[in-house]
Design a protein around this motif. Structure first.
Motif, PDB file in Angstrom:
ATOM      1  N   ILE A  84      44.949 -25.808  63.286  1.00  0.00           N
ATOM      2  CA  ILE A  84      44.526 -24.404  63.230  1.00  0.00           C
ATOM      3  C   ILE A  84      45.736 -23.478  63.201  1.00  0.00           C
ATOM      4  CG2 ILE A  84      44.393 -23.980  65.729  1.00  0.00           C
ATOM      5  CD1 ILE A  84      41.866 -22.804  63.089  1.00  0.00           C
ATOM      6  N   LEU A  85      46.852 -23.950  63.732  1.00  0.00           N
ATOM      7  CA  LEU A  85      48.047 -23.115  63.730  1.00  0.00           C
ATOM      8  C   LEU A  85      48.543 -22.854  62.307  1.00  0.00           C
ATOM      9  CD1 LEU A  85      49.919 -24.616  66.784  1.00  0.00           C
ATOM     10  CD2 LEU A  85      48.694 -22.455  66.655  1.00  0.00           C
ATOM     11  N   ASN A  86      48.306 -23.804  61.424  1.00  0.00           N
ATOM     12  CA  ASN A  86      48.658 -23.577  60.026  1.00  0.00           C
ATOM     13  C   ASN A  86      47.892 -22.389  59.454  1.00  0.00           C
ATOM     14  OD1 ASN A  86      50.206 -25.854  60.210  1.00  0.00           O
ATOM     15  ND2 ASN A  86      48.683 -27.199  59.242  1.00  0.00           N
ATOM     16  N   VAL A  87      46.629 -22.342  59.826  1.00  0.00           N
ATOM     17  CA  VAL A  87      45.802 -21.230  59.358  1.00  0.00           C
ATOM     18  C   VAL A  87      46.379 -19.913  59.857  1.00  0.00           C
ATOM     19  CG1 VAL A  87      43.546 -20.145  59.495  1.00  0.00           C
ATOM     20  CG2 VAL A  87      43.716 -22.627  59.270  1.00  0.00           C
ATOM     21  N   ILE A  88      46.686 -19.897  61.143  1.00  0.00           N
ATOM     22  CA  ILE A  88      47.227 -18.672  61.728  1.00  0.00           C
ATOM     23  C   ILE A  88      48.564 -18.326  61.092  1.00  0.00           C
ATOM     24  CG2 ILE A  88      48.078 -17.635  63.866  1.00  0.00           C
ATOM     25  CD1 ILE A  88      45.964 -19.290  65.358  1.00  0.00           C
ATOM     26  N   GLU A  89      49.360 -19.352  60.866  1.00  0.00           N
ATOM     27  CA  GLU A  89      50.679 -19.098  60.288  1.00  0.00           C
ATOM     28  C   GLU A  89      50.580 -18.575  58.856  1.00  0.00           C
ATOM     29  OE1 GLU A  89      53.431 -22.421  60.555  1.00  0.00           O
ATOM     30  OE2 GLU A  89      54.681 -21.378  59.065  1.00  0.00           O
ATOM     31  N   SER A  90      49.701 -19.168  58.062  1.00  0.00           N
ATOM     32  CA  SER A  90      49.664 -18.678  56.673  1.00  0.00           C
ATOM     33  C   SER A  90      49.054 -17.282  56.603  1.00  0.00           C
ATOM     34  CB  SER A  90      48.987 -19.660  55.719  1.00  0.00           C
ATOM     35  OG  SER A  90      47.829 -20.194  56.244  1.00  0.00           O
ATOM     36  N   THR A  91      48.185 -16.984  57.556  1.00  0.00           N
ATOM     37  CA  THR A  91      47.678 -15.612  57.606  1.00  0.00           C
ATOM     38  C   THR A  91      48.788 -14.650  58.013  1.00  0.00           C
ATOM     39  OG1 THR A  91      45.523 -16.447  58.234  1.00  0.00           O
ATOM     40  CG2 THR A  91      45.921 -14.106  58.585  1.00  0.00           C
ATOM     41  N   ALA A  92      49.599 -15.089  58.965  1.00  0.00           N
ATOM     42  CA  ALA A  92      50.732 -14.263  59.375  1.00  0.00           C
ATOM     43  C   ALA A  92      51.635 -13.968  58.182  1.00  0.00           C
ATOM     44  CB  ALA A  92      51.512 -14.955  60.495  1.00  0.00           C
ATOM     45  N   ASN A  93      51.873 -14.980  57.362  1.00  0.00           N
ATOM     46  CA  ASN A  93      52.690 -14.769  56.162  1.00  0.00           C
ATOM     47  C   ASN A  93      52.045 -13.769  55.214  1.00  0.00           C
ATOM     48  OD1 ASN A  93      54.780 -16.449  56.836  1.00  0.00           O
ATOM     49  ND2 ASN A  93      53.806 -18.261  55.933  1.00  0.00           N
ATOM     50  N   HIS A  94      50.763 -13.951  55.029  1.00  0.00           N
ATOM     51  CA  HIS A  94      50.059 -13.012  54.159  1.00  0.00           C
ATOM     52  C   HIS A  94      50.187 -11.578  54.682  1.00  0.00           C
ATOM     53  CE1 HIS A  94      46.943 -11.081  51.819  1.00  0.00           C
ATOM     54  NE2 HIS A  94      46.472 -10.605  52.948  1.00  0.00           N
ATOM     55  N   VAL A  95      49.958 -11.438  55.976  1.00  0.00           N
ATOM     56  CA  VAL A  95      49.992 -10.095  56.568  1.00  0.00           C
ATOM     57  C   VAL A  95      51.389  -9.491  56.462  1.00  0.00           C
ATOM     58  CG1 VAL A  95      49.785  -8.817  58.734  1.00  0.00           C
ATOM     59  CG2 VAL A  95      48.036 -10.471  58.089  1.00  0.00           C
ATOM     60  N   LYS A  96      52.405 -10.323  56.677  1.00  0.00           N
ATOM     61  CA  LYS A  96      53.771  -9.841  56.506  1.00  0.00           C
ATOM     62  C   LYS A  96      53.949  -9.263  55.109  1.00  0.00           C
ATOM     63  CE  LYS A  96      56.017 -12.881  59.685  1.00  0.00           C
ATOM     64  NZ  LYS A  96      56.300 -14.315  59.705  1.00  0.00           N
ATOM     65  N   HIS A  97      53.533 -10.036  54.125  1.00  0.00           N
ATOM     66  CA  HIS A  97      53.589  -9.574  52.737  1.00  0.00           C
ATOM     67  C   HIS A  97      52.931  -8.212  52.571  1.00  0.00           C
ATOM     68  CE1 HIS A  97      54.728 -12.745  49.635  1.00  0.00           C
ATOM     69  NE2 HIS A  97      55.225 -13.146  50.777  1.00  0.00           N
ATOM     70  N   VAL A  98      51.712  -8.136  53.079  1.00  0.00           N
ATOM     71  CA  VAL A  98      50.945  -6.899  52.891  1.00  0.00           C
ATOM     72  C   VAL A  98      51.609  -5.732  53.618  1.00  0.00           C
ATOM     73  CG1 VAL A  98      48.779  -5.747  53.422  1.00  0.00           C
ATOM     74  CG2 VAL A  98      48.751  -8.049  52.476  1.00  0.00           C
ATOM     75  N   LEU A  99      52.032  -5.971  54.841  1.00  0.00           N
ATOM     76  CA  LEU A  99      52.609  -4.872  55.616  1.00  0.00           C
ATOM     77  C   LEU A  99      53.949  -4.409  55.047  1.00  0.00           C
ATOM     78  CD1 LEU A  99      51.822  -5.615  59.381  1.00  0.00           C
ATOM     79  CD2 LEU A  99      50.643  -4.129  57.774  1.00  0.00           C
ATOM     80  N   GLN A 100      54.681  -5.350  54.459  1.00  0.00           N
ATOM     81  CA  GLN A 100      55.937  -4.936  53.845  1.00  0.00           C
ATOM     82  C   GLN A 100      55.680  -4.145  52.568  1.00  0.00           C
ATOM     83  OE1 GLN A 100      58.252  -8.512  53.505  1.00  0.00           O
ATOM     84  NE2 GLN A 100      58.684  -8.523  55.697  1.00  0.00           N
ATOM     85  N   GLY A 101      55.020  -4.764  51.636  1.00  0.00           N
ATOM     86  CA  GLY A 101      54.759  -4.105  50.360  1.00  0.00           C
ATOM     87  C   GLY A 101      53.584  -3.168  50.422  1.00  0.00           C
ATOM     88  N   LYS A 102      53.626  -2.253  51.407  1.00  0.00           N
ATOM     89  CA  LYS A 102      52.482  -1.367  51.587  1.00  0.00           C
ATOM     90  C   LYS A 102      52.438  -0.323  50.471  1.00  0.00           C
ATOM     91  CE  LYS A 102      53.175  -0.430  55.832  1.00  0.00           C
ATOM     92  NZ  LYS A 102      53.063   0.181  57.138  1.00  0.00           N
ATOM     93  N   SER A 103      52.136  -0.829  49.277  1.00  0.00           N
ATOM     94  CA  SER A 103      52.170   0.029  48.099  1.00  0.00           C
ATOM     95  C   SER A 103      50.950   0.939  47.992  1.00  0.00           C
ATOM     96  CB  SER A 103      52.255  -0.854  46.856  1.00  0.00           C
ATOM     97  OG  SER A 103      51.474  -2.017  47.014  1.00  0.00           O
ATOM     98  N   HIS A 104      49.791   0.366  48.101  1.00  0.00           N
ATOM     99  CA  HIS A 104      48.580   1.102  47.726  1.00  0.00           C
ATOM    100  C   HIS A 104      48.002   1.979  48.836  1.00  0.00           C
ATOM    101  CE1 HIS A 104      49.058  -2.996  46.449  1.00  0.00           C
ATOM    102  NE2 HIS A 104      48.544  -2.732  45.279  1.00  0.00           N
ATOM    103  N   SER A 105      47.042   1.405  49.490  1.00  0.00           N
ATOM    104  CA  SER A 105      46.133   2.199  50.324  1.00  0.00           C
ATOM    105  C   SER A 105      46.769   2.722  51.605  1.00  0.00           C
ATOM    106  CB  SER A 105      44.911   1.358  50.663  1.00  0.00           C
ATOM    107  OG  SER A 105      45.318   0.155  51.279  1.00  0.00           O
TER     108      SER A 105
END
Lengths: 107, 107
Positions: A84-105
């Motif tokens: 389950i930690l993999n799930v949490i980790e890959s979500t963390a990566n996704h969120v990092k991406h989104v929070l960094q490239g906060k282009s849109h909304s």
DNA sequence: CCTTTATATGTCAATGATAACATATGTTAT
DNA sequence: ATAACATATGTTATCATTGACATATAAAGG
């Protein structure tokens, strides 16, 4: 016809995501990453009433995300499937991406 | 003191899991894995009322999981950050594990 | 400019989840 | 047996999400 089996699978996917979408449960899982803890230790670490922690632990246990072992008066919880930690980790990566490239909304 | 930033981060984690914990939204994301689709194509593929699909797409868009492009009358949606598929995939792996080794809570 | 097609938005009842509180159970020590 | 501690379970009010339905907007064609 494996449609039924597939539905089962999707239901369980949904259930896992639902479990993870609550800050208490998420924090518990993260806390258990490396080490088991007693209920009271979790209560103190998270600063949340004991009954609520127990409720959430019961839910996590029901879906086999944690397991427990009673030693004396205390009940120690640990991750049942560290996968389950993999799930949490890959979500963390996704969120990092989104929070960094906060282009849109960024309203 | 990055506690605030961290809280932000955890909130967004939670939000993503919440998004994924709904079968309509999950199915939309999976459907968009390789190809963009118009709203109507999604409606027909999933057999769910159009307004509901639009509502869910709006939620997904708000959290930057999908983006859209209008071509003529049609509005095509695609994954905004395919990273999210890793999350779905590692959850699928976890669920496979759990469903196979259904040792405990088989009540 | 009226109609059709495609999609989005608004509203609200029904359902589900969370938080708060009280109480029960189980273990150990006295 | 009683008390103290640790945890679980039950109950319910509050709050959030979903599903259903109606309506609005926007583009294209006639």
């Amino acid at each position: 016809m494996n449609t039924n089996e597939e539905q089962n699978f999707k239901n369980e996917m949904e259930a896992v995501f639902k479990l993870l979408s609550n800050h208490i449960r998420l924090n518990i899982l993260i806390m258990l990453e490396n080490k088991q803890f007693s209920v009271n230790e979790i209560v103190e670490a998270l600063g949340i009433p004991q009954s609520q922690i127990s409720h959430q632990l019961a839910i996590l246990k029901k879906h086999q995300l944690v397991s427990s072992q009673k030693i004396g008066k205390k009940n120690f919880y640990k991750l049942d499937d560290p996968h389950i930690l993999n799930v949490i980790e890959s979500t963390a990566n996704h969120v990092k991406h989104v929070l960094q490239g906060k282009s849109h909304s960024e309203v």
